[in-house]
Design a protein around this motif. Structure first.
Motif, PDB file in Angstrom:
ATOM      1  N   LEU A 189      24.694  15.810  20.341  1.00 37.60           N
ATOM      2  CA  LEU A 189      24.661  16.874  21.110  1.00 37.60           C
ATOM      3  C   LEU A 189      23.487  16.627  22.270  1.00 37.60           C
ATOM      4  O   LEU A 189      22.469  15.898  21.956  1.00 37.60           O
ATOM      5  CB  LEU A 189      24.335  18.094  20.583  1.00 37.60           C
ATOM      6  CG  LEU A 189      25.146  18.646  19.467  1.00 37.60           C
ATOM      7  CD1 LEU A 189      24.764  20.232  19.294  1.00 37.60           C
ATOM      8  CD2 LEU A 189      26.665  19.071  20.385  1.00 37.60           C
ATOM      9  N   GLU A 195      28.112  10.456  17.518  1.00 42.00           N
ATOM     10  CA  GLU A 195      28.312  11.469  18.414  1.00 42.00           C
ATOM     11  C   GLU A 195      27.057  12.491  18.254  1.00 42.00           C
ATOM     12  O   GLU A 195      27.182  13.331  17.234  1.00 42.00           O
ATOM     13  CB  GLU A 195      29.741  12.259  18.210  1.00 42.00           C
ATOM     14  CG  GLU A 195      30.847  11.147  18.544  1.00 42.00           C
ATOM     15  CD  GLU A 195      32.332  11.715  18.656  1.00 42.00           C
ATOM     16  OE1 GLU A 195      32.400  12.767  17.964  1.00 42.00           O
ATOM     17  OE2 GLU A 195      33.159  11.093  19.230  1.00 42.00           O
ATOM     18  N   PRO A 244      25.788  20.951  30.211  1.00 42.51           N
ATOM     19  CA  PRO A 244      25.349  21.777  28.944  1.00 42.51           C
ATOM     20  C   PRO A 244      24.766  20.977  27.847  1.00 42.51           C
ATOM     21  O   PRO A 244      25.189  20.049  27.480  1.00 42.51           O
ATOM     22  CB  PRO A 244      26.834  22.310  28.876  1.00 42.51           C
ATOM     23  CG  PRO A 244      27.485  22.541  30.225  1.00 42.51           C
ATOM     24  CD  PRO A 244      26.888  20.999  30.493  1.00 42.51           C
ATOM     25  N   ASP A 245      24.015  21.947  26.777  1.00 42.04           N
ATOM     26  CA  ASP A 245      23.297  21.288  25.904  1.00 42.04           C
ATOM     27  C   ASP A 245      24.334  20.875  25.010  1.00 42.04           C
ATOM     28  O   ASP A 245      24.273  19.782  24.188  1.00 42.04           O
ATOM     29  CB  ASP A 245      22.422  22.190  25.314  1.00 42.04           C
ATOM     30  CG  ASP A 245      21.162  22.565  25.881  1.00 42.04           C
ATOM     31  OD1 ASP A 245      20.886  21.592  26.996  1.00 42.04           O
ATOM     32  OD2 ASP A 245      20.236  23.454  25.689  1.00 42.04           O
ATOM     33  N   ASP A 246      25.508  21.399  24.678  1.00 44.82           N
ATOM     34  CA  ASP A 246      26.612  21.080  23.603  1.00 44.82           C
ATOM     35  C   ASP A 246      27.482  19.805  24.365  1.00 44.82           C
ATOM     36  O   ASP A 246      28.393  19.609  23.725  1.00 44.82           O
ATOM     37  CB  ASP A 246      27.297  22.277  23.317  1.00 44.82           C
ATOM     38  CG  ASP A 246      27.998  22.916  24.551  1.00 44.82           C
ATOM     39  OD1 ASP A 246      27.952  22.460  25.586  1.00 44.82           O
ATOM     40  OD2 ASP A 246      28.933  24.072  24.488  1.00 44.82           O
ATOM     41  N   THR A 247      27.304  19.358  25.085  1.00 45.13           N
ATOM     42  CA  THR A 247      27.752  18.064  25.682  1.00 45.13           C
ATOM     43  C   THR A 247      27.811  17.148  24.614  1.00 45.13           C
ATOM     44  O   THR A 247      26.692  16.842  24.116  1.00 45.13           O
ATOM     45  CB  THR A 247      27.389  17.705  27.323  1.00 45.13           C
ATOM     46  OG1 THR A 247      27.696  18.695  28.168  1.00 45.13           O
ATOM     47  CG2 THR A 247      28.219  16.442  27.624  1.00 45.13           C
ATOM     48  N   ILE A 248      28.766  16.408  24.356  1.00 45.87           N
ATOM     49  CA  ILE A 248      28.939  15.332  23.284  1.00 45.87           C
ATOM     50  C   ILE A 248      28.484  14.017  24.033  1.00 45.87           C
ATOM     51  O   ILE A 248      29.024  13.667  24.814  1.00 45.87           O
ATOM     52  CB  ILE A 248      30.225  15.209  22.608  1.00 45.87           C
ATOM     53  CG1 ILE A 248      30.605  16.368  21.809  1.00 45.87           C
ATOM     54  CG2 ILE A 248      30.299  14.026  21.566  1.00 45.87           C
ATOM     55  CD1 ILE A 248      29.492  16.959  20.739  1.00 45.87           C
ATOM     56  N   GLY A 305      21.638  18.273  24.237  1.00 44.17           N
ATOM     57  CA  GLY A 305      20.447  18.961  24.263  1.00 44.17           C
ATOM     58  C   GLY A 305      19.555  18.499  23.241  1.00 44.17           C
ATOM     59  O   GLY A 305      18.522  18.476  23.424  1.00 44.17           O
ATOM     60  N   ASP A 306      19.935  18.299  21.834  1.00 40.92           N
ATOM     61  CA  ASP A 306      19.296  17.625  20.571  1.00 40.92           C
ATOM     62  C   ASP A 306      18.651  16.167  21.067  1.00 40.92           C
ATOM     63  O   ASP A 306      17.419  16.154  20.794  1.00 40.92           O
ATOM     64  CB  ASP A 306      20.007  17.604  19.687  1.00 40.92           C
ATOM     65  CG  ASP A 306      20.493  19.056  19.160  1.00 40.92           C
ATOM     66  OD1 ASP A 306      19.721  19.864  19.607  1.00 40.92           O
ATOM     67  OD2 ASP A 306      21.392  19.127  18.183  1.00 40.92           O
TER      68      ASP A 306
END
Length: 337
Positions: free
Chosen positions: A226, A224, A205-209, A228-229
């Motif tokens: 994201l 830390e 998922p894109d919000d995985t740290i 996706g970014d």
């Protein structure tokens, strides 16, 4: 562009056929065929985790004993894939020795016998004195032998008067990191990028740290971010490398179609070129390819590079004739390593 696969033929073109493929960044390697291995550095053979045997004619399988001697004391399981009969062939090799002093040895061979519709497996464990242990029921053969996070191995059955396998090694989509963007973000390179690539490849998922080290002098600071970014800024995804290995096959319409499909758009086709076209009748009788036929296959498959090998000893004094014939049919240069 840096490739995952680092291939080299095991012997010169008149020697036993075989291909050693080191996996860059990995402490492992693959072997395609088990011809004479006497000239191979033991350090290379100790990296081998998977072996793909086209068939068990002596020039493609005699190296099993040498490999066994090198790896005997290792704590590892080596997988072998090959055509029908491979399990009994490996069992026969291992039963030729006495194993009464191997207590504590943990080496094992998992052998996968590939027929047209199923794969049957058996284990030979040194701790059990290499007695055959049949593994769970056969699985369907779908054309894929290994589906690894980094690469895939495919196979097709060809006709050499007996079933003979041709293999394709396909790197998964390549994840390339932009070093300039790393600098702009103040991030350091390092092992964390391996885990980051794994997450990208797995579709996390894109919000995985993602915990990424900063480029400070102490090496102790982290950011830390994201997934996706970070992916959108530093990653470019391209098609992976594809290698194909074809040896010992009749030039028939059925074999031609299978080879062309397997090698379509491959980066490198390693293809036998046993005879000259002037000896085509003998090649047909022996179920081998001529150099011209190898070139035609490479051309039809639209491969980027053709490497020819497995020459008949009758051409010892004029190997250049085989290169010339293959290159003329291919429409480009060919090489032997």
């Amino acid at each position: 562009m840096t490739n995952l696969f680092q291939p080299r033929l095991l012997n010169e073109v008149f020697g036993d056929p075989g291909l050693f493929v080191r996996l860059r960044w990995e402490r492992r390697a693959l072997l395609l065929d088990l011809g004479d291995l006497a000239a191979q550095p033991p350090a290379d053979l100790l990296k081998v985790t998977d072996i793909f045997v086209s068939h068990t004619h002596v020039d493609h399988f005699i190296g099993f004993d040498h490999l066994l001697r090198i790896v005997l004391s290792r704590d590892q399981t080596i997988r072998l894939f090959g055509p029908p009969g491979l399990i009994s062939n490996v069992g026969g090799k291992l039963s030729g020795y006495i194993w009464n002093l191997v207590e504590g040895y943990t080496l094992a061979f998992d052998v996968y016998e590939v027929s047209s519709d199923k794969i049957t497996a058996a284990r030979f464990s040194c701790g059990a004195r290499f007695e055959r242990i049949d593994l769970p029921p056969p699985s369907p053969f779908t054309g894929v032998l290994i589906d690894d996070p980094l690469f895939r191995v495919e196979a097709v059955h060809l006709d050499h008067k007996i079933p003979c396998l041709a293999f394709a090694l396909a790197e998964v989509q390549r994840i390339n990191i932009d070093p300039e963007w790393l600098k702009r973000l103040g991030l350091s390179t390092g092992p964390w990028l391996t885990e980051f690539k794994r997450l990208v490849r797995a579709g996390a998922p894109d919000d995985t740290i993602v915990r990424a080290p900063c480029g400070d002098e102490t090496g102790e600071a982290f950011q830390e971010l994201l997934l996706g970014d970070l992916r959108d800024k530093i990653v470019t995804i391209t098609s992976g490398q594809r290698l194909v290995y074809v040896t010992d096959t009749l030039y028939s319409d059925e074999n031609r179609q299978k080879i062309v499909a397997l090698a379509h758009d491959a980066d490198i086709l390693f293809c036998e070129a046993m005879y000259l076209e002037q000896d085509r009748d003998y090649a047909t009788e022996r179920h081998h390819l001529t150099a011209r036929q190898a070139g035609l296959l490479a051309r039809e498959a639209n491969v980027k590079e053709l490497v020819v090998f497995h020459f008949s000893q009758r051409y010892q004094e004029r190997p250049e004739a085989l290169y010339h014939e293959a290159a003329e049919a291919f429409g480009g240069p060919v090489r032997s390593r």
